[in-house]
Motif scaffolding. Structure first.
Motif, PDB file in Angstrom:
ATOM      1  N   ALA A 298       0.866  -1.243   0.039  1.00  0.00           N
ATOM      2  CA  ALA A 298       0.046  -0.070  -0.078  1.00  0.00           C
ATOM      3  C   ALA A 298       0.607   1.220  -0.053  1.00  0.00           C
ATOM      4  N   PHE A 299       1.888   1.157   0.900  1.00  0.00           N
ATOM      5  CA  PHE A 299       2.721   2.428   0.792  1.00  0.00           C
ATOM      6  C   PHE A 299       3.422   2.727  -0.427  1.00  0.00           C
ATOM      7  N   VAL A 300       4.018   1.434  -0.890  1.00  0.00           N
ATOM      8  CA  VAL A 300       4.735   1.795  -2.319  1.00  0.00           C
ATOM      9  C   VAL A 300       3.584   2.354  -3.399  1.00  0.00           C
ATOM     10  N   LYS A 301       2.459   1.885  -3.238  1.00  0.00           N
ATOM     11  CA  LYS A 301       1.463   2.044  -4.469  1.00  0.00           C
ATOM     12  C   LYS A 301       1.143   3.611  -4.077  1.00  0.00           C
ATOM     13  N   ALA A 302       0.621   3.953  -2.969  1.00  0.00           N
ATOM     14  CA  ALA A 302       0.435   5.681  -2.489  1.00  0.00           C
ATOM     15  C   ALA A 302       1.616   6.408  -3.088  1.00  0.00           C
TER      16      ALA A 302
ATOM     17  N   PHE B 284      -4.159   9.335 -16.530  1.00  0.00           N
ATOM     18  CA  PHE B 284      -3.734   9.128 -14.984  1.00  0.00           C
ATOM     19  C   PHE B 284      -4.946   9.401 -14.129  1.00  0.00           C
ATOM     20  N   ARG B 285      -5.717  10.327 -14.913  1.00  0.00           N
ATOM     21  CA  ARG B 285      -7.189  10.555 -14.058  1.00  0.00           C
ATOM     22  C   ARG B 285      -7.912   9.430 -14.089  1.00  0.00           C
ATOM     23  N   LEU B 286      -8.169   8.934 -15.116  1.00  0.00           N
ATOM     24  CA  LEU B 286      -8.872   7.578 -15.355  1.00  0.00           C
ATOM     25  C   LEU B 286      -8.460   6.294 -14.408  1.00  0.00           C
ATOM     26  N   LEU B 287      -6.967   6.505 -14.386  1.00  0.00           N
ATOM     27  CA  LEU B 287      -6.436   5.408 -13.711  1.00  0.00           C
ATOM     28  C   LEU B 287      -6.547   5.516 -12.117  1.00  0.00           C
ATOM     29  N   CYS B 288      -6.533   6.652 -11.819  1.00  0.00           N
ATOM     30  CA  CYS B 288      -6.745   7.252 -10.361  1.00  0.00           C
ATOM     31  C   CYS B 288      -8.389   6.816  -9.862  1.00  0.00           C
ATOM     32  N   GLU B 289      -9.001   7.443 -10.602  1.00  0.00           N
ATOM     33  CA  GLU B 289     -10.709   7.094 -10.397  1.00  0.00           C
ATOM     34  C   GLU B 289     -10.896   5.535 -10.313  1.00  0.00           C
TER      35      GLU B 289
ATOM     36  N   SER C 293      -8.790   3.066  -9.867  1.00  0.00           N
ATOM     37  CA  SER C 293      -8.135   2.593  -8.426  1.00  0.00           C
ATOM     38  C   SER C 293      -8.691   2.901  -7.166  1.00  0.00           C
ATOM     39  N   LEU C 294      -9.789   4.037  -6.989  1.00  0.00           N
ATOM     40  CA  LEU C 294     -10.162   4.308  -5.755  1.00  0.00           C
ATOM     41  C   LEU C 294     -11.153   2.952  -5.244  1.00  0.00           C
ATOM     42  N   GLU C 295     -11.523   2.364  -6.282  1.00  0.00           N
ATOM     43  CA  GLU C 295     -12.516   1.038  -5.733  1.00  0.00           C
ATOM     44  C   GLU C 295     -11.757  -0.138  -5.265  1.00  0.00           C
ATOM     45  N   LYS C 296     -10.321  -0.080  -5.508  1.00  0.00           N
ATOM     46  CA  LYS C 296      -9.554  -1.427  -5.474  1.00  0.00           C
ATOM     47  C   LYS C 296      -8.530  -1.210  -4.410  1.00  0.00           C
ATOM     48  N   VAL C 297      -8.229  -0.250  -3.550  1.00  0.00           N
ATOM     49  CA  VAL C 297      -7.220   0.099  -2.928  1.00  0.00           C
ATOM     50  C   VAL C 297      -7.607   0.353  -1.285  1.00  0.00           C
ATOM     51  N   SER C 298      -6.502   0.353  -0.588  1.00  0.00           N
ATOM     52  CA  SER C 298      -6.768   0.606   0.810  1.00  0.00           C
ATOM     53  C   SER C 298      -7.173   2.001   1.242  1.00  0.00           C
ATOM     54  N   ALA C 299      -7.889   2.160   2.280  1.00  0.00           N
ATOM     55  CA  ALA C 299      -7.857   3.704   2.586  1.00  0.00           C
ATOM     56  C   ALA C 299      -6.819   4.483   2.674  1.00  0.00           C
TER      57      ALA C 299
ATOM     58  N   LYS D 155      -6.476   5.436  -0.988  1.00  0.00           N
ATOM     59  CA  LYS D 155      -7.509   6.195  -1.346  1.00  0.00           C
ATOM     60  C   LYS D 155      -7.294   7.727  -0.900  1.00  0.00           C
ATOM     61  N   VAL D 156      -6.785   8.146   0.183  1.00  0.00           N
ATOM     62  CA  VAL D 156      -6.564   9.418   0.730  1.00  0.00           C
ATOM     63  C   VAL D 156      -5.529  10.043  -0.245  1.00  0.00           C
ATOM     64  N   LYS D 157      -4.636   9.292  -0.587  1.00  0.00           N
ATOM     65  CA  LYS D 157      -3.439   9.805  -1.385  1.00  0.00           C
ATOM     66  C   LYS D 157      -4.079  10.276  -2.729  1.00  0.00           C
TER      67      LYS D 157
END
Length: 175
Positions: free
Chosen positions: A119-123, A143-148, A150-156, A159-161
């Motif tokens: 998670a920390f590496v990903k963030a 990148f915006r689409l990738l971020c959007e 990813s929001l459904e698939k990542v830890s809290a 998500k904050v980052k």
């Protein structure tokens, strides 16, 4: 100095950073310290995590790296063996000055870490990739689409980052 420094890095217990902080304090004024630490990062797997931590600490203290030293880090990122050292280098990217050429060379290595299991590496990869996107606006929509997505698939914590990055991307579009 490299052999002495290697021995000092090898004394680190792998957990507590007091030893590394002290090592930095004792050597930070020596002009050969950061170049020797970079050389160790490049060539000595046994001290990869400790040397990358010290380099990150150096940057966190508001110190700079030369363009050649940044090149060394960029070249090393794809070869790092330990997730902790990848994390340290990714965390440095938003704090260092990159040329367009360096950002372009860095892009594939950082992109790879956007899907890290850590998670920390990903963030940190998302934050680092955002720095690349700032230099290459043609990457912004993807990148915006990738971020959007990813929001459904990542830890809290990730998500904050990502939400912060999306807010900054949106702010840049509204200017």
């Amino acid at each position: 100095m490299e052999n002495t420094l290697k021995a000092a890095y090898l004394k680190w217990d792998g957990i507590h950073t007091a030893h590394l902080r002290q090592l930095y304090l004792e050597n930070r004024e020596d002009p050969s310290f950061i170049p020797a630490t970079l050389a160790l990062l490049e060539n000595e797997h046994a001290v990869e995590v400790s040397s990358s931590w010290v380099l990150k600490h150096h940057i966190d203290q508001g110190k700079m790296l030369s363009s050649d030293q940044v090149d060394q880090l960029i070249n090393k990122l794809p070869e790092l063996r330990f997730w902790e050292s990848r994390l340290h280098l990714l965390q440095m990217i938003p704090q260092i000055s990159l040329t367009d050429a360096q950002a372009e060379r860095l892009e594939p290595a950082v992109r790879k870490h956007l899907s890290s299991d850590r998670a920390f590496v990903k963030a940190s990869a998302f934050a680092a990739y955002f720095e690349i996107v700032k230099r290459f606006p043609e990457l912004k929509n993807e990148f915006r689409l990738l971020c959007e997505d990813s929001l459904e698939k990542v830890s809290a914590s990730v998500k904050v980052k990502i939400r912060r990055i999306l807010k900054q991307l949106q702010g840049a579009e509204n200017r």
